[in-house]
Scaffold this motif. Structure first.
Motif, PDB file in Angstrom:
ATOM      1  N   GLN A 404       6.647  -3.227   0.512  1.00 55.08           N
ATOM      2  CA  GLN A 404       6.282  -3.750   1.833  1.00 55.08           C
ATOM      3  C   GLN A 404       5.444  -2.773   2.650  1.00 55.08           C
ATOM      4  O   GLN A 404       5.211  -2.997   3.841  1.00 55.08           O
ATOM      5  CB  GLN A 404       7.550  -4.135   2.635  1.00 55.08           C
ATOM      6  N   GLU A 405       4.988  -1.696   2.018  1.00 57.66           N
ATOM      7  CA  GLU A 405       4.162  -0.707   2.712  1.00 57.66           C
ATOM      8  C   GLU A 405       2.738  -0.664   2.163  1.00 57.66           C
ATOM      9  O   GLU A 405       1.791  -0.397   2.900  1.00 57.66           O
ATOM     10  CB  GLU A 405       4.782   0.689   2.594  1.00 57.66           C
ATOM     11  N   THR A 406       2.601  -0.908   0.883  1.00 57.88           N
ATOM     12  CA  THR A 406       1.288  -0.836   0.239  1.00 57.88           C
ATOM     13  C   THR A 406       0.604  -2.199   0.297  1.00 57.88           C
ATOM     14  O   THR A 406       1.172  -3.206  -0.131  1.00 57.88           O
ATOM     15  CB  THR A 406       1.433  -0.386  -1.228  1.00 57.88           C
ATOM     16  N   ILE A 407      -0.609  -2.219   0.852  1.00 58.85           N
ATOM     17  CA  ILE A 407      -1.395  -3.449   0.955  1.00 58.85           C
ATOM     18  C   ILE A 407      -2.741  -3.210   0.286  1.00 58.85           C
ATOM     19  O   ILE A 407      -3.446  -2.247   0.613  1.00 58.85           O
ATOM     20  CB  ILE A 407      -1.597  -3.867   2.423  1.00 58.85           C
ATOM     21  N   ILE A 408      -3.071  -4.076  -0.660  1.00 58.98           N
ATOM     22  CA  ILE A 408      -4.315  -3.954  -1.414  1.00 58.98           C
ATOM     23  C   ILE A 408      -5.143  -5.212  -1.182  1.00 58.98           C
ATOM     24  O   ILE A 408      -4.630  -6.332  -1.266  1.00 58.98           O
ATOM     25  CB  ILE A 408      -4.046  -3.778  -2.918  1.00 58.98           C
ATOM     26  N   ARG A 409      -6.423  -5.002  -0.911  1.00 57.51           N
ATOM     27  CA  ARG A 409      -7.342  -6.109  -0.683  1.00 57.51           C
ATOM     28  C   ARG A 409      -8.359  -6.145  -1.821  1.00 57.51           C
ATOM     29  O   ARG A 409      -8.989  -5.130  -2.131  1.00 57.51           O
ATOM     30  CB  ARG A 409      -8.057  -5.919   0.660  1.00 57.51           C
ATOM     31  N   GLN A 410      -8.480  -7.304  -2.469  1.00 52.96           N
ATOM     32  CA  GLN A 410      -9.491  -7.469  -3.509  1.00 52.96           C
ATOM     33  C   GLN A 410     -10.704  -8.177  -2.910  1.00 52.96           C
ATOM     34  O   GLN A 410     -10.597  -9.317  -2.451  1.00 52.96           O
ATOM     35  CB  GLN A 410      -8.950  -8.259  -4.713  1.00 52.96           C
ATOM     36  N   GLU A 411     -11.826  -7.497  -2.945  1.00 58.93           N
ATOM     37  CA  GLU A 411     -13.058  -8.027  -2.378  1.00 58.93           C
ATOM     38  C   GLU A 411     -13.995  -8.396  -3.521  1.00 58.93           C
ATOM     39  O   GLU A 411     -14.403  -7.538  -4.302  1.00 58.93           O
ATOM     40  CB  GLU A 411     -13.712  -6.986  -1.464  1.00 58.93           C
ATOM     41  N   THR A 412     -14.303  -9.682  -3.627  1.00 53.29           N
ATOM     42  CA  THR A 412     -15.140 -10.145  -4.731  1.00 53.29           C
ATOM     43  C   THR A 412     -15.662 -11.533  -4.446  1.00 53.29           C
ATOM     44  O   THR A 412     -15.041 -12.294  -3.666  1.00 53.29           O
ATOM     45  CB  THR A 412     -14.348 -10.156  -6.054  1.00 53.29           C
ATOM     46  N   ILE A 413     -16.813 -11.857  -5.042  1.00 52.95           N
ATOM     47  CA  ILE A 413     -17.284 -13.253  -5.066  1.00 52.95           C
ATOM     48  C   ILE A 413     -17.338 -13.743  -6.511  1.00 52.95           C
ATOM     49  O   ILE A 413     -18.058 -14.682  -6.834  1.00 52.95           O
ATOM     50  CB  ILE A 413     -18.658 -13.404  -4.379  1.00 52.95           C
ATOM     51  N   PHE A 414     -16.566 -13.072  -7.389  1.00 53.29           N
ATOM     52  CA  PHE A 414     -16.468 -13.463  -8.796  1.00 53.29           C
ATOM     53  C   PHE A 414     -16.165 -14.964  -8.879  1.00 53.29           C
ATOM     54  O   PHE A 414     -15.370 -15.470  -8.076  1.00 53.29           O
ATOM     55  CB  PHE A 414     -15.343 -12.653  -9.457  1.00 53.29           C
ATOM     56  N   PRO A 415     -16.742 -15.696  -9.809  1.00 51.51           N
ATOM     57  CA  PRO A 415     -17.603 -15.279 -10.917  1.00 51.51           C
ATOM     58  C   PRO A 415     -19.104 -15.300 -10.601  1.00 51.51           C
ATOM     59  O   PRO A 415     -19.923 -15.170 -11.506  1.00 51.51           O
ATOM     60  CB  PRO A 415     -17.268 -16.310 -11.988  1.00 51.51           C
ATOM     61  N   LYS A 416     -19.458 -15.461  -9.315  1.00 49.68           N
ATOM     62  CA  LYS A 416     -20.869 -15.394  -8.948  1.00 49.68           C
ATOM     63  C   LYS A 416     -21.394 -13.963  -9.015  1.00 49.68           C
ATOM     64  O   LYS A 416     -22.597 -13.740  -8.961  1.00 49.68           O
ATOM     65  CB  LYS A 416     -21.081 -15.989  -7.557  1.00 49.68           C
ATOM     66  N   SER A 417     -20.481 -13.019  -9.092  1.00 48.99           N
ATOM     67  CA  SER A 417     -20.839 -11.612  -9.276  1.00 48.99           C
ATOM     68  C   SER A 417     -19.911 -11.017 -10.312  1.00 48.99           C
ATOM     69  O   SER A 417     -18.756 -11.454 -10.463  1.00 48.99           O
ATOM     70  CB  SER A 417     -20.691 -10.853  -7.948  1.00 48.99           C
ATOM     71  N   GLU A 418     -20.401 -10.002 -11.020  1.00 48.60           N
ATOM     72  CA  GLU A 418     -19.593  -9.328 -12.038  1.00 48.60           C
ATOM     73  C   GLU A 418     -18.706  -8.237 -11.438  1.00 48.60           C
ATOM     74  O   GLU A 418     -17.961  -7.592 -12.169  1.00 48.60           O
ATOM     75  CB  GLU A 418     -20.517  -8.708 -13.096  1.00 48.60           C
ATOM     76  N   LYS A 419     -18.789  -8.039 -10.129  1.00 45.71           N
ATOM     77  CA  LYS A 419     -18.107  -6.918  -9.500  1.00 45.71           C
ATOM     78  C   LYS A 419     -16.879  -7.364  -8.722  1.00 45.71           C
ATOM     79  O   LYS A 419     -16.832  -8.457  -8.161  1.00 45.71           O
ATOM     80  CB  LYS A 419     -19.057  -6.195  -8.538  1.00 45.71           C
ATOM     81  N   SER A 420     -15.900  -6.465  -8.687  1.00 44.92           N
ATOM     82  CA  SER A 420     -14.741  -6.652  -7.822  1.00 44.92           C
ATOM     83  C   SER A 420     -14.260  -5.290  -7.366  1.00 44.92           C
ATOM     84  O   SER A 420     -14.338  -4.309  -8.116  1.00 44.92           O
ATOM     85  CB  SER A 420     -13.613  -7.390  -8.555  1.00 44.92           C
ATOM     86  N   SER A 421     -13.777  -5.231  -6.133  1.00 41.94           N
ATOM     87  CA  SER A 421     -13.280  -3.968  -5.581  1.00 41.94           C
ATOM     88  C   SER A 421     -11.849  -4.144  -5.103  1.00 41.94           C
ATOM     89  O   SER A 421     -11.501  -5.174  -4.508  1.00 41.94           O
ATOM     90  CB  SER A 421     -14.157  -3.511  -4.399  1.00 41.94           C
ATOM     91  N   LEU A 422     -11.043  -3.130  -5.369  1.00 41.32           N
ATOM     92  CA  LEU A 422      -9.662  -3.089  -4.892  1.00 41.32           C
ATOM     93  C   LEU A 422      -9.566  -1.985  -3.850  1.00 41.32           C
ATOM     94  O   LEU A 422      -9.786  -0.804  -4.162  1.00 41.32           O
ATOM     95  CB  LEU A 422      -8.701  -2.831  -6.042  1.00 41.32           C
ATOM     96  N   VAL A 423      -9.259  -2.361  -2.618  1.00 41.03           N
ATOM     97  CA  VAL A 423      -9.225  -1.413  -1.513  1.00 41.03           C
ATOM     98  C   VAL A 423      -7.790  -1.292  -1.001  1.00 41.03           C
ATOM     99  O   VAL A 423      -7.153  -2.300  -0.677  1.00 41.03           O
ATOM    100  CB  VAL A 423     -10.147  -1.873  -0.364  1.00 41.03           C
ATOM    101  N   PHE A 424      -7.266  -0.063  -0.956  1.00 39.07           N
ATOM    102  CA  PHE A 424      -5.924   0.172  -0.441  1.00 39.07           C
ATOM    103  C   PHE A 424      -5.997   0.228   1.087  1.00 39.07           C
ATOM    104  O   PHE A 424      -6.381   1.225   1.682  1.00 39.07           O
ATOM    105  CB  PHE A 424      -5.353   1.469  -1.017  1.00 39.07           C
ATOM    106  N   LYS A 425      -5.654  -0.896   1.718  1.00 31.93           N
ATOM    107  CA  LYS A 425      -5.681  -0.954   3.178  1.00 31.93           C
ATOM    108  C   LYS A 425      -4.554  -0.136   3.787  1.00 31.93           C
ATOM    109  O   LYS A 425      -4.710   0.459   4.850  1.00 31.93           O
ATOM    110  CB  LYS A 425      -5.561  -2.409   3.644  1.00 31.93           C
ATOM    111  N   GLU A 426      -3.415  -0.154   3.111  1.00 31.31           N
ATOM    112  CA  GLU A 426      -2.265   0.650   3.528  1.00 31.31           C
ATOM    113  C   GLU A 426      -1.639   1.264   2.291  1.00 31.31           C
ATOM    114  O   GLU A 426      -1.504   0.599   1.261  1.00 31.31           O
ATOM    115  CB  GLU A 426      -1.217  -0.197   4.255  1.00 31.31           C
ATOM    116  N   ALA A 427      -1.291   2.537   2.365  1.00 31.61           N
ATOM    117  CA  ALA A 427      -0.606   3.226   1.263  1.00 31.61           C
ATOM    118  C   ALA A 427      -0.028   4.516   1.812  1.00 31.61           C
ATOM    119  O   ALA A 427      -0.599   5.139   2.723  1.00 31.61           O
ATOM    120  CB  ALA A 427      -1.564   3.519   0.119  1.00 31.61           C
ATOM    121  N   SER A 428       1.099   4.912   1.232  1.00 35.18           N
ATOM    122  CA  SER A 428       1.824   6.080   1.776  1.00 35.18           C
ATOM    123  C   SER A 428       2.004   7.175   0.750  1.00 35.18           C
ATOM    124  O   SER A 428       2.961   7.952   0.812  1.00 35.18           O
ATOM    125  CB  SER A 428       3.181   5.631   2.312  1.00 35.18           C
TER     126      SER A 428
END
Length: 757
Positions: A404-428
């Motif tokens: 309940q502390e770690t929040i991860i956001r996946q930013e992507t427009i897959f499959p229109k793009s081959e890329k995806s990013s995982l961003v740790f919005k919150e982590a301790s």
């Protein structure tokens, strides 16, 4: 359970459209059959379609599951208010029955079963249409409402309903119980296993085990494929329950049957979009017969649930490869993005189109699971098991981990793009193994970066792993190279489909001679709608030589002028984007020499048959029979592997009949399919001759005797129908009667035509 929210993109849009439909539906109309089953006046009229039939009540169960899951996704207060009201209303109806029964149909069928002496067939029990299947949806909906929203009232209702079932079924011997399971019964073993997990009551575990249909499940533990001819979606829920029982008991036999079944269905009985079945039934292995009634959507809904269990046992990415294909290409593709309506079948007939339910007059089984699907998109994007975190799907979303502390956001427009990013919005600073799936469609090397630095990580069971103590702001970038590739059908290598990465591409063929609407109450009504000519693709080059991306339009492709005849170009788009026009998923691909030699006489014959067909029934298959008003006495059904067809017969003053469509201003012909080896039937110490009559609206049009005329094959008999029996009518009753001591049938097919054959 992980808390996952969609951010944006096509899954988010589809989820919002699904949410609209849940809010549109009137709970009082959904619960109306439950009031009527309790001999009480409903607050509003029931809905039409299946909700006007004996299967009524299944839709309120699906709605409960869908609403509970959607509320967890969206926190929509209006939806929660409707959900609470629906649960309270079911509780009120349940209070009318001192034993705790509540459903959309009379309990008389169950009362008959509880005596131990009961009528049963594949889709009928105690004189009712699949009662356990229907009431299973209410069990599942109440359990979901409790588990996903914490509704104690839902748990109280489903506990009383479970106790009613336990008391009623307890006196049955094992022989009687297994005989009862001949009739489709949904996932009753699964819901009883869930009741055990919720309450700890051993009686529910006992009942879950008793609800395992041994005639189907036991051969699977031995690696025996006996699936041909079986109603596909009857079987899949049985294996979901078996998977749950393996997790509870650790008994290896449950796991063996599940793994064998999953492999047989996913590898040997599935189409390119991940769906399965033709006319709702499993065919022979390694065949992909094309047709209008392929890919029942319920089946894939259930196969994805089964796949979740298998992945949890193994953490093997191959299960997610299948999951992804079914999710993108069948489930996402099954909802109309404009109206929110759902498909029953997804046609593979070249040049056909999708057919969707109507808002208030359908309520097919796939309308029900279709309500649930948009709220389930987030289920397996991520999986966490202690310090192992799996990124399975590349969908724009945000996940809160179990701490309940770690929040991860996946930013992507897959499959229109081959890329995806995982961003740790919150982590301790907690250590976590992040496993990122490497799909089986990836072309070349996966590129992985951590905070801008390239990471070289080995692939293990289809995942690359980064381990560290994660801090706020950490970013993982992944590049998944995609390309065009070809899918070749298992039964004909020239029958091909095309994909880009995991995305199945459909040839968009326009709206020539399109029906007035493809949203309608009767999904059978357009089965024989006129097709169009679909070109063959004539080429000996590889797919990337003649199928090219269209500039400025992601995931849109166009062929060179290789479509024959006519040197036409074909536009391909993702199947999940194709709605309200004709399409083809599978294409005939040939070299110039093969094309010039090929004269497809069989295709021409099938097109002619389709053109003259007014109505047709496959005897022995549930849905065609129900929707043609089956009536019968002393009748039974079966499946003959030798000819890959189901059949129905009757005997000894028995009969069976159907309501069939006719054209009021044309002469009609009845075409009946028989098996050429059928002759005298010896059974129960008696000899039954196959000597029977066929009548239309009470007038006998033929007397038929079967004497093994054409051994080991099926054959057709065409009967003239006197014009006065059909003139001015839209439907007639076609009836087969067996006199005393005789058998009528087996009948392997019935077709009403406007030309003789």
């Amino acid at each position: 359970m992980l808390n996952v929210k969609l951010i944006d993109g096509m899954f988010k849009e589809s989820q919002e459209k699904g949410q609209e439909y849940l809010l549109f539906l009137d709970v009082d109309r959904l619960i109306a059959p439950c009031y009527e089953a309790a001999s009480k006046e409903a607050k509003k009229p029931r809905y039409g379609g299946w909700e006007s039939m004996e299967i009524a009540g299944h839709s309120i169960g699906h709605w409960l599951s869908a609403a509970a899951a959607m509320y967890r996704e969206t926190n929509d207060d209006k939806l929660k208010e409707k959900l609470d009201y629906a649960i309270a209303e079911l509780g009120r109806v349940q209070s009318f029955d001192e034993e705790g029964y509540v459903s959309g149909f009379s309990r008389a069928c169950f009362d008959e079963v509880f005596t131990g002496e009961f009528r049963v067939e594949h889709f009928g029990l105690g004189g009712s249409w699949v009662p356990w299947y229907s009431i299973h949806k209410i069990y599942a909906g109440l359990i979901d409402a409790y588990q996903l929203t914490g509704s104690k009232e839902a748990l109280e209702i489903v506990t009383k309903l479970s106790d009613w079932a336990y008391r009623g079924l307890s006196p049955l011997t094992e022989e009687q119980f297994q005989r009862m399971l001949i009739a489709e019964h949904g996932g009753m073993n699964d819901v009883m296993a869930n009741m055990y997990l919720i309450t700890g009551e051993e009686k529910y575990l006992e009942l879950a085990k008793r609800f395992c249909h041994q005639a189907v499940l036991h051969p699977l533990t031995k690696g025996i494929d006996n699936l041909e001819g079986k109603h596909a979606n009857t079987q899949i829920p049985k294996l979901i329950g078996a998977a749950k029982l393996y997790e509870i008991t650790g008994e290896k036999s449950y796991r063996d049957m599940v793994e064998f079944f999953w492999n047989e269905v996913s590898h040997h009985r599935s189409y390119v979009i991940g769906g399965n079945s033709n006319r709702e039934h499993f065919g022979p292995p390694d065949t992909e017969e094309l047709g209008v009634l392929t890919n029942e959507t319920c089946n894939t809904y259930n196969m994805l649930q089964l796949t979740e269990h298998l992945f949890n046992w193994t953490k093997d990415s191959s299960y997610m490869d299948y999951y992804e294909r079914g999710l993108y290409n069948h489930i996402l593709a099954s909802q109309d993005p404009d109206s929110g309506m759902k498909t029953y079948f997804v046609s593979t007939e070249p040049g056909h189109f999708k057919v969707y339910c109507s808002p208030e007059e359908s309520f097919w089984c796939c309308t029900g699971t279709g309500m649930e699907n948009p709220a389930r998109y987030t289920r397996f994007i991520y999986v966490q098991q202690e310090q192992d975190f799996y990124v399975n799907l590349f969908i724009a979303s945000e996940v809160t981990l179990l701490d309940q502390e770690t929040i991860i956001r996946q930013e992507t427009i897959f499959p229109k793009s081959e890329k995806s990013s995982l961003v740790f919005k919150e982590a301790s600073g907690q250590e976590l193994n992040v496993h990122i799936r490497v799909p089986n469609w990836v072309t070349g090397n996966v590129e992985l970066k951590l905070n801008g630095e390239v990471v070289n990580a080995p692939v293990d069971r289809g995942y690359v792993t980064i381990n560290k103590a994660w801090a706020k702001g950490d970013r993982i970038e992944v590049l998944l190279p995609m390309s065009l590739h070809v899918y070749k059908a298992k039964d004909d290598r020239s029958k091909q489909a095309f994909l880009y990465g995991p995305v199945v591409l459909a040839g968009a063929l326009g709206t020539e001679n399109f029906p007035e609407t493809d949203i309608l109450a009767d999904h059978l009504a357009l089965n024989n709608h006129e097709l169009i000519d679909v070109p063959a693709l004539v080429t000996d080059g590889s797919v990337d030589q003649w199928l090219h991306p269209v500039e400025g339009k992601p995931l849109t492709f166009e062929t060179d002028a290789i479509g024959q005849p006519g040197h036409v170009k074909v536009r391909f788009i993702p199947f999940y984007e194709l709605h309200h026009e004709r399409y083809s998923l599978y294409w005939k691909v040939a070299t110039q020499e093969e094309y010039e030699k090929g004269v497809d006489e069989e295709k021409k014959k099938q097109e002619w048959i389709r053109a003259i067909t007014v109505d047709e029934i496959q005897p022995g298959e549930q849905q065609p029979e129900i929707e043609h008003g089956i009536q019968s006495e002393h009748s039974q059904t079966g499946y003959l592997n030798k000819v890959h067809k189901s059949w129905r017969d009757c005997r000894d003053n028995g009969f069976f009949s159907y309501k069939m469509a006719v054209q009021p201003n044309k002469p009609m012909y009845l075409l009946v399919t028989y098996f050429g080896s059928d002759n005298t039937l010896h059974e129960d110490g008696n000899a039954y001759e196959r000597d029977f009559t066929i009548s239309v609206d009470g007038t006998v049009i033929a007397n038929q005797i079967l004497k093994s005329e054409k051994p080991e094959d099926i054959y057709l008999v065409c009967y003239d129908i006197p014009f006065n029996l059909t003139e001015g009518k839209e439907k007639v009753e076609v009836r087969f009667d067996a006199p005393a001591g005789q058998v009528a049938g087996g009948v392997y097919g019935i077709r009403m035509q406007n030309e003789a054959q």
